[in-house]
Design a protein around this motif. Structure first.
Motif, PDB file in Angstrom:
ATOM      1  N   LYS A 382       1.953  34.433  -6.105  1.00 27.02           N
ATOM      2  CA  LYS A 382       0.965  34.877  -6.360  1.00 27.02           C
ATOM      3  C   LYS A 382      -0.219  34.031  -7.295  1.00 27.02           C
ATOM      4  O   LYS A 382      -0.162  33.942  -8.077  1.00 27.02           O
ATOM      5  CB  LYS A 382       1.510  36.176  -6.659  1.00 27.02           C
ATOM      6  CG  LYS A 382       0.652  36.955  -7.809  1.00 27.02           C
ATOM      7  CD  LYS A 382       1.441  37.966  -8.780  1.00 27.02           C
ATOM      8  CE  LYS A 382       0.785  38.773  -9.950  1.00 27.02           C
ATOM      9  NZ  LYS A 382       1.021  40.286 -10.225  1.00 27.02           N
ATOM     10  N   THR A 383      -1.211  33.719  -6.280  1.00 33.13           N
ATOM     11  CA  THR A 383      -1.749  32.312  -6.969  1.00 33.13           C
ATOM     12  C   THR A 383      -2.808  33.197  -8.410  1.00 33.13           C
ATOM     13  O   THR A 383      -3.085  31.559  -8.565  1.00 33.13           O
ATOM     14  CB  THR A 383      -2.917  32.113  -6.428  1.00 33.13           C
ATOM     15  OG1 THR A 383      -3.608  32.766  -5.799  1.00 33.13           O
ATOM     16  CG2 THR A 383      -1.842  30.971  -4.676  1.00 33.13           C
ATOM     17  N   ASP A 384      -2.873  34.008  -8.631  1.00 32.75           N
ATOM     18  CA  ASP A 384      -3.250  34.302  -9.310  1.00 32.75           C
ATOM     19  C   ASP A 384      -2.325  34.449 -11.261  1.00 32.75           C
ATOM     20  O   ASP A 384      -2.756  34.566 -12.612  1.00 32.75           O
ATOM     21  CB  ASP A 384      -4.399  35.467  -9.875  1.00 32.75           C
ATOM     22  CG  ASP A 384      -3.406  36.810  -9.346  1.00 32.75           C
ATOM     23  OD1 ASP A 384      -2.531  36.503  -9.243  1.00 32.75           O
ATOM     24  OD2 ASP A 384      -3.974  37.912  -9.750  1.00 32.75           O
ATOM     25  N   SER A 385      -1.046  34.446 -11.039  1.00 29.30           N
ATOM     26  CA  SER A 385      -0.712  34.559 -12.027  1.00 29.30           C
ATOM     27  C   SER A 385       1.276  33.644 -11.988  1.00 29.30           C
ATOM     28  O   SER A 385       1.991  33.288 -11.416  1.00 29.30           O
ATOM     29  CB  SER A 385       0.094  36.008 -11.799  1.00 29.30           C
ATOM     30  OG  SER A 385       1.115  36.191 -13.143  1.00 29.30           O
ATOM     31  N   THR A 401       0.884  32.712 -18.268  1.00 27.64           N
ATOM     32  CA  THR A 401       0.524  31.912 -17.354  1.00 27.64           C
ATOM     33  C   THR A 401      -1.041  32.111 -16.658  1.00 27.64           C
ATOM     34  O   THR A 401      -1.938  31.691 -17.550  1.00 27.64           O
ATOM     35  CB  THR A 401       0.730  34.036 -17.278  1.00 27.64           C
ATOM     36  OG1 THR A 401       1.627  33.904 -17.423  1.00 27.64           O
ATOM     37  CG2 THR A 401       0.073  34.365 -16.150  1.00 27.64           C
ATOM     38  N   SER A 403      -4.029  30.397 -13.351  1.00 27.42           N
ATOM     39  CA  SER A 403      -4.391  30.499 -12.201  1.00 27.42           C
ATOM     40  C   SER A 403      -4.454  29.956 -11.430  1.00 27.42           C
ATOM     41  O   SER A 403      -4.570  28.403 -11.505  1.00 27.42           O
ATOM     42  CB  SER A 403      -5.722  31.635 -12.316  1.00 27.42           C
ATOM     43  OG  SER A 403      -6.180  32.930 -12.943  1.00 27.42           O
ATOM     44  N   ASP A 405      -5.533  26.875  -8.801  1.00 31.09           N
ATOM     45  CA  ASP A 405      -6.625  26.551  -8.124  1.00 31.09           C
ATOM     46  C   ASP A 405      -6.731  24.913  -7.831  1.00 31.09           C
ATOM     47  O   ASP A 405      -6.793  24.307  -9.193  1.00 31.09           O
ATOM     48  CB  ASP A 405      -8.510  26.910  -8.796  1.00 31.09           C
ATOM     49  CG  ASP A 405      -9.580  25.914  -8.585  1.00 31.09           C
ATOM     50  OD1 ASP A 405      -8.978  25.622  -6.889  1.00 31.09           O
ATOM     51  OD2 ASP A 405      -9.982  26.311  -9.198  1.00 31.09           O
ATOM     52  N   GLU A 408      -8.960  22.261  -8.744  1.00 33.85           N
ATOM     53  CA  GLU A 408      -9.145  22.365  -9.898  1.00 33.85           C
ATOM     54  C   GLU A 408      -9.217  20.786 -10.531  1.00 33.85           C
ATOM     55  O   GLU A 408      -8.002  20.791 -10.485  1.00 33.85           O
ATOM     56  CB  GLU A 408      -8.918  23.410 -10.859  1.00 33.85           C
ATOM     57  CG  GLU A 408      -9.196  23.270 -12.910  1.00 33.85           C
ATOM     58  CD  GLU A 408     -10.218  24.079 -13.420  1.00 33.85           C
ATOM     59  OE1 GLU A 408     -11.067  23.780 -13.515  1.00 33.85           O
ATOM     60  OE2 GLU A 408     -10.919  25.331 -12.289  1.00 33.85           O
ATOM     61  N   THR A 414      -7.199  25.756 -17.381  1.00 35.46           N
ATOM     62  CA  THR A 414      -6.141  25.569 -16.070  1.00 35.46           C
ATOM     63  C   THR A 414      -5.475  24.917 -15.307  1.00 35.46           C
ATOM     64  O   THR A 414      -4.855  25.337 -13.992  1.00 35.46           O
ATOM     65  CB  THR A 414      -7.248  25.983 -14.822  1.00 35.46           C
ATOM     66  OG1 THR A 414      -8.194  24.924 -14.887  1.00 35.46           O
ATOM     67  CG2 THR A 414      -8.033  27.126 -16.188  1.00 35.46           C
ATOM     68  N   SER A 429       3.750  37.862  -4.581  1.00 36.26           N
ATOM     69  CA  SER A 429       2.820  39.124  -4.292  1.00 36.26           C
ATOM     70  C   SER A 429       3.433  40.281  -4.518  1.00 36.26           C
ATOM     71  O   SER A 429       4.359  40.403  -4.035  1.00 36.26           O
ATOM     72  CB  SER A 429       2.252  38.421  -3.361  1.00 36.26           C
ATOM     73  OG  SER A 429       2.699  38.777  -1.947  1.00 36.26           O
TER      74      SER A 429
END
Length: 467
Positions: A382-385, A401, A403, A405, A408, A414, A429
């Motif tokens: 679960k890449t957004d968390s 928590t 995300s 990327d 980045e 981030t 996920s």
């Protein structure tokens, strides 16, 4: 008795003073004065039965034939010869007296103030060279060397010396040894006399450049002398350490100096939030209480100014403050410096290919730490968390928590720098969790943690956070 005309007496083996007309002038700084413990020879011309060897007792009064006790305490050889001649003048028609110094007593001096070993010192005197030997007096510098040098808080421009020459009033002399270091010249004689008292005052303001130069002198603190210091603040292992010269990462001493940077290295290096622009030194002086001053190690790293990496002194406390605002570029730069630890230990768990503890360079970002663990499992993560869990210095636990990327760049929002003992948790996920729940043969904890054995402390930490 009849005394023949004066002839030149045989020179003594050490120091000789033939009789001269009486002189009541107090002894000057450059002339030896007699005292208890000296061995002298007194020759009365053509009267060997009255001549002899004498050791001056503590009170300074010797007993001589016919005249009894006579004091020579605090007198020069010439003055002693004159006084003895005057005492014999009522008995002898023309007494010709020669006083020679056979063996000089050790000099006793007192050293106090900003020296490493204050106290009383006995310094033996030596004879000089030449056909007419003389006494070689020790110098102020030699006395400071016997006291294991001055401290880094010493003001060598205002060294005080108290002296009482004979029965004269006490003298207070001030010497500027800094002038001596810079020019090789001093305004007055800096040789010592028995009974001198030396006081080295503390400096009012610490001059970092001068402190480093002072350390290189023969009367500075020995470079290989261990110094016990405390290192506090934004370092990985705050505590007390013994700093020595040389490479602090090995037992051998390969030269080098016991500096602030070496103390920080012993304390595990700086944390990522250290403020090297304001490193505070708290130093206790022997006579003036606590001195507090700052060094700028950032300037050392930027310009190579060695004065900022000042030498530590026994008992120093080094406080590395926490920065309120560091740019990613500054954090990365500090992570590559020798003041940072070479590696940090981070635990990456959850949906990554190689979960578990990983060692990464000190300036590693969150993204790089995940990649060091083999990267995420694309079909399950679960890449957004992504949770970044950190045990703080005050014992609390913080969780952020983020995300994920992987494209980045380094930034605090981030993609922050990871710290030693951080835990990165890549969650499953929703679809992966559903599959795991339906797979009854799979251990729930093993599914969540990637099927590897994770230290119990990490499992407990995740449970406390409800993960």
């Amino acid at each position: 008795p009849y005394i023949p005309p004066t002839t030149n007496p045989t020179p003594s083996p050490f120091l000789v003073a033939p009789v001269q007309p009486p002189n009541n002038t107090p002894p000057t700084q450059g002339i030896y004065t007699l005292g208890g413990g000296d061995n002298i020879r007194i020759d009365i011309f053509d009267l060997p039965q009255l001549s002899g060897q004498y050791q001056i007792p503590a009170g300074g009064t010797i007993q001589m034939p016919l005249i009894g006790g006579i004091s020579v305490q605090g007198l020069t050889l010439q003055e002693a010869a004159n006084n003895i001649s005057a005492a014999y003048s009522s008995i002898l028609k023309r007494p010709i007296i020669t006083v020679s110094l056979s063996a000089a007593r050790p000099m006793n001096i007192w050293i106090s103030g900003e020296v490493n070993r204050p106290g009383s010192y006995s310094i033996p005197l030596t004879s000089g060279a030449g056909n007419v030997p003389s006494v070689q007096f020790p110098t102020l510098v030699q006395a400071l060397e016997r006291a294991q040098g001055v401290t880094l808080s010493a003001d060598i421009r205002r060294i005080q010396l108290r002296r009482r020459p004979g029965n004269s009033p006490e003298q207070l002399l001030t010497f500027n040894l800094w002038e001596y270091l810079q020019t090789g010249q001093v305004s007055s004689d800096i040789t010592l006399r028995d009974g001198d008292t030396i006081f080295v005052p503390p400096t009012i303001n610490i001059n970092l450049a001068e402190a480093r130069q002072l350390n290189e002198t023969s009367f500075g603190p020995p470079a290989d002398q261990p110094r016990s210091v405390s290192v506090l603040g934004a370092v990985n292992r705050p505590g007390s350490y013994v700093v020595i010269g040389g490479n602090t990462t090995i037992e051998l001493r390969n030269g080098g100096l016991p500096t602030v940077s070496r103390a920080i290295q012993l304390a595990g290096g700086i944390r990522v939030d250290a403020d090297l622009r304001n490193v505070q030194i708290r130093r206790a002086t022997k006579t003036a209480g606590l001195q507090i001053f700052n060094v700028n190690l950032w300037e050392l790293l930027q310009t190579g100014d060695p004065a900022q990496d000042t030498l530590v002194q026994n008992g120093d406390t080094i406080v590395v403050s926490t920065a309120t605002d560091l740019s990613p570029a500054e954090v990365s730069f500090l992570g590559q410096s020798s003041l940072s630890p070479s590696v940090v230990l981070v635990t990456v768990v959850g949906e990554v290919n190689r979960p578990g503890p990983v060692q990464v360079p000190a300036n590693t970002s969150l993204n790089q730490a995940i990649l060091a663990a083999g990267g995420i499992i694309q079909s399950r993560a679960k890449t957004d968390s992504i949770d970044l869990i950190r045990l703080n210095r005050d014992g609390t636990v913080s969780r952020r928590t983020l995300s994920l990327d992987l494209g980045e760049s380094l930034n605090e929002q981030t993609n922050p720098i990871v710290s030693n003992n951080d835990v990165i948790f890549v969650k499953s996920s929703r679809s992966a969790s559903l599959v795991d729940a339906l797979n009854l043969g799979f251990s729930p904890s093993a599914a969540v943690l990637g099927g590897v054995t994770i230290p119990s402390r990490i499992i407990e930490l995740l449970r406390l956070l409800g993960l």
